[in-house]
Design an enzyme around this catalytic site. Structure first.
Site, PDB file in Angstrom:
ATOM      1  N   ASP A   1      10.197  -1.840  -3.498  1.00  0.00           N
ATOM      2  CA  ASP A   1      10.010  -1.897  -2.046  1.00  0.00           C
ATOM      3  C   ASP A   1      11.843  -2.681  -2.001  1.00  0.00           C
ATOM      4  OD1 ASP A   1       7.472  -1.026  -1.563  1.00  0.00           O
ATOM      5  OD2 ASP A   1       8.991   0.097  -1.063  1.00  0.00           O
TER       6      ASP A   1
ATOM      7  N   HIS B   1       2.177  -7.282  -6.425  1.00  0.00           N
ATOM      8  CA  HIS B   1       1.836  -5.998  -6.285  1.00  0.00           C
ATOM      9  C   HIS B   1      -0.249  -5.873  -6.268  1.00  0.00           C
ATOM     10  CE1 HIS B   1       1.267  -1.405  -7.419  1.00  0.00           C
ATOM     11  NE2 HIS B   1       2.198  -1.669  -6.510  1.00  0.00           N
TER      12      HIS B   1
END
Ligand code: SDX
Length: 431
Positions: free
Chosen positions: A362, A305
């Protein structure tokens, strides 16, 4: 006394003011930089660049903190509903009882589509991706609901609710029509999330059984996705909105930006990756080795991320949801076992540790959605429905921010120096 940053350039010392946020984050205000020095900054992907001040979401990537309007995501996921969280993001406050009831009534009133919009769907090929349909249908709302007064708050509040309510109907309709099934209309007796599940799965032959735990899981899923400060798709909404285009077109741009596999499309990409591992019998070691090999385009989707350099707090909650929703569908999901082993291996591997690569929202979300019966090509649509209140709140903040101007970044030119036009007769023949 204003804190300053000192810059020495071409032998001259320049003082730039430092801006401090409510959580102590610091930014160097470079708005006068080019005018004072002729220099610009260079930051592809904006990893070090703040584009706005925002009071909506606070993230601390090192601590794994996420708060909407000051409320920790863990508390909202446990106690709130998606509609209440949407109200919080857009207005800045949790609704009182009357406000929540009013909002729910309005969402019901706005839940159907203009009948002529259904014709759009009839002409899409069966394999059309629902994200492309959704982006087009939201943009088409400008044509079907032209009464849009950007400067009238009452009107805009209706528009926000119209978007939040209809995006569900549009998404479910895309799924049903591409499957060749009859459209199921929203029902006034069902709450926001239950209505969506019913529009997706009700059937004249086998009425959809509404499981309260799955409805709760969907509320949590959408709460977790509702906003995430200046991510790719939110930046798209702000940039497109900065040209003062209508909100429907700005949100449509956000949906398109979210579709990419590096962003919201990652939830679909995670399942494809896990299915490939399951189908091809790849070992976890082979996957991790491929993910580490810079010559191999294979990436561990759902990992890493730009902001979180620790476990994404949403992924922790999503992981817990896996057990809850899978227990409801009473079938084990082989992909969950692969996901868990992949996570365990990656979290102990020096490559992932050194690069601060942890599971993001996710990584487990696809398994939760599969357990709910959501088809894989609808996963990013589910993300978009959840992110809509965040996009709306960010768009609204941008429009009312006196500091905001049309987005128009600079560049460093790396092309040809000036040269004269060459007539065709004098050009080198193709070799
Ligand atoms: C979302 O911004 C948001 O807030 C987004 C989001 C939201 O709610 O809006 O949180 C939603 O988009 C979550 C992210 C979903 N995407 C994925 O899961 C796709 C896989 N992840 C990566 O592609 C990547 O981690 C990104 C895109 C998420 C972040 O990319 P960055 O910050 O640009 O980092 P990078 O690509 O420069 O990677 C840094 C290093 C690289 O190695 P080196 O070049 O330094 O040797 O880490 C490596 C990368 O190769 N790396 C990975 C990896 N992610 C990064 N290696 C293997 N597998 C991965 N998943």
């Amino acid at each position: 006394m204003t804190e300053v940053a000192k810059l020495i350039l071409d032998g001259k010392e320049l003082e730039l003011p430092v801006i401090t946020g409510t959580e102590g984050e610091k930014a160097i205000d470079i708005r006068s930089l080019r005018q004072q020095t002729g220099h610009i900054t260079f930051d592809p992907g904006f990893g070090n660049t703040g584009t706005c001040r925002s009071a909506i979401t606070y993230m601390d990537g090192e601590q794994g903190i996420l708060r909407y309007r000051g409320y920790p995501i863990e508390q909202l996921a446990e106690h709130s509903t998606f509609v209440e969280t949407a109200f919080l993001l857009i207005t800045g406050q949790l609704p009182n009882r009357d406000e929540l009831i009013r909002t729910s009534v309005d969402l019901n009133d706005f839940s159907t589509l203009h009948e002529n919009m259904k014709a759009f769907y009839q002409n899409y090929p069966p394999k059309a991706h629902p994200m492309g349909i959704l982006s087009a249908m939201v943009n088409a709302m400008r044509s079907f609901y032209p009464e849009l007064q950007d400067d009238v708050e009452e009107e805009m509040n209706k528009t926000y609710l119209r978007l939040i309510s209809k995006i569900r109907t549009m998404a479910a309709m895309a799924y049903r029509i591409t499957k060749g099934e009859r459209v199921v209309y929203p029902r006034p007796d069902l709450c926001y999330c239950a209505n969506f599940l019913n529009m997706m799965f009700d059937s004249a032959v086998v009425p959809y059984y509404m499981d309260d735990d799955l409805v709760r899981a969907l509320n949590v899923f959408w709460i977790l996705h509702a906003d995430h400060e200046q991510n790719c798709s939110t930046t798209a909404v702000r940039v497109v909105g900065s040209g003062k285009v209508n909100i429907y077109s700005a949100i449509s741009a956000g949906i398109s930006a979210l579709w990419g596999p590096l962003h919201g499309g990652a939830n679909q990409a995670v399942i494809s990756m896990l299915e490939r591992i399951h189908r091809d019998g790849l070992t976890i070691d082979e996957c991790v080795a491929k993910a580490k090999d810079r010559k191999d385009p294979f990436r561990l989707m759902g990992f890493g991320h730009r902001v979180y350099k620790t476990y994404d707090p949403r992924a922790k909650i999503m992981k817990k949801m896996c057990d809850i929703v899978l227990s409801k569908v009473s079938q084990a999901d082989p992909l969950l076992d692969i996901a868990r082993r992949l996570e365990e291996m990656a979290l102990s591997d020096p490559y992932f540790i050194e690069k601060d690569l942890y599971p993001n929202v996710d990584f487990y979300s696809g398994i939760v959605l599969r357990a709910m019966g959501i088809p894989t090509n609808m996963f990013t649509v589910m993300f978009a429905i959840g992110r809509l209140p965040g996009w709306i709140s960010q768009w609204k903040e941008d429009w009312s921010d006196p500091e905001m101007k049309i987005s128009r970044p600079r560049q460093i030119y790396s092309g040809a120096l000036v040269r004269d036009y060459v007539p065709m007769s004098e050009r080198e023949p193709a070799n």
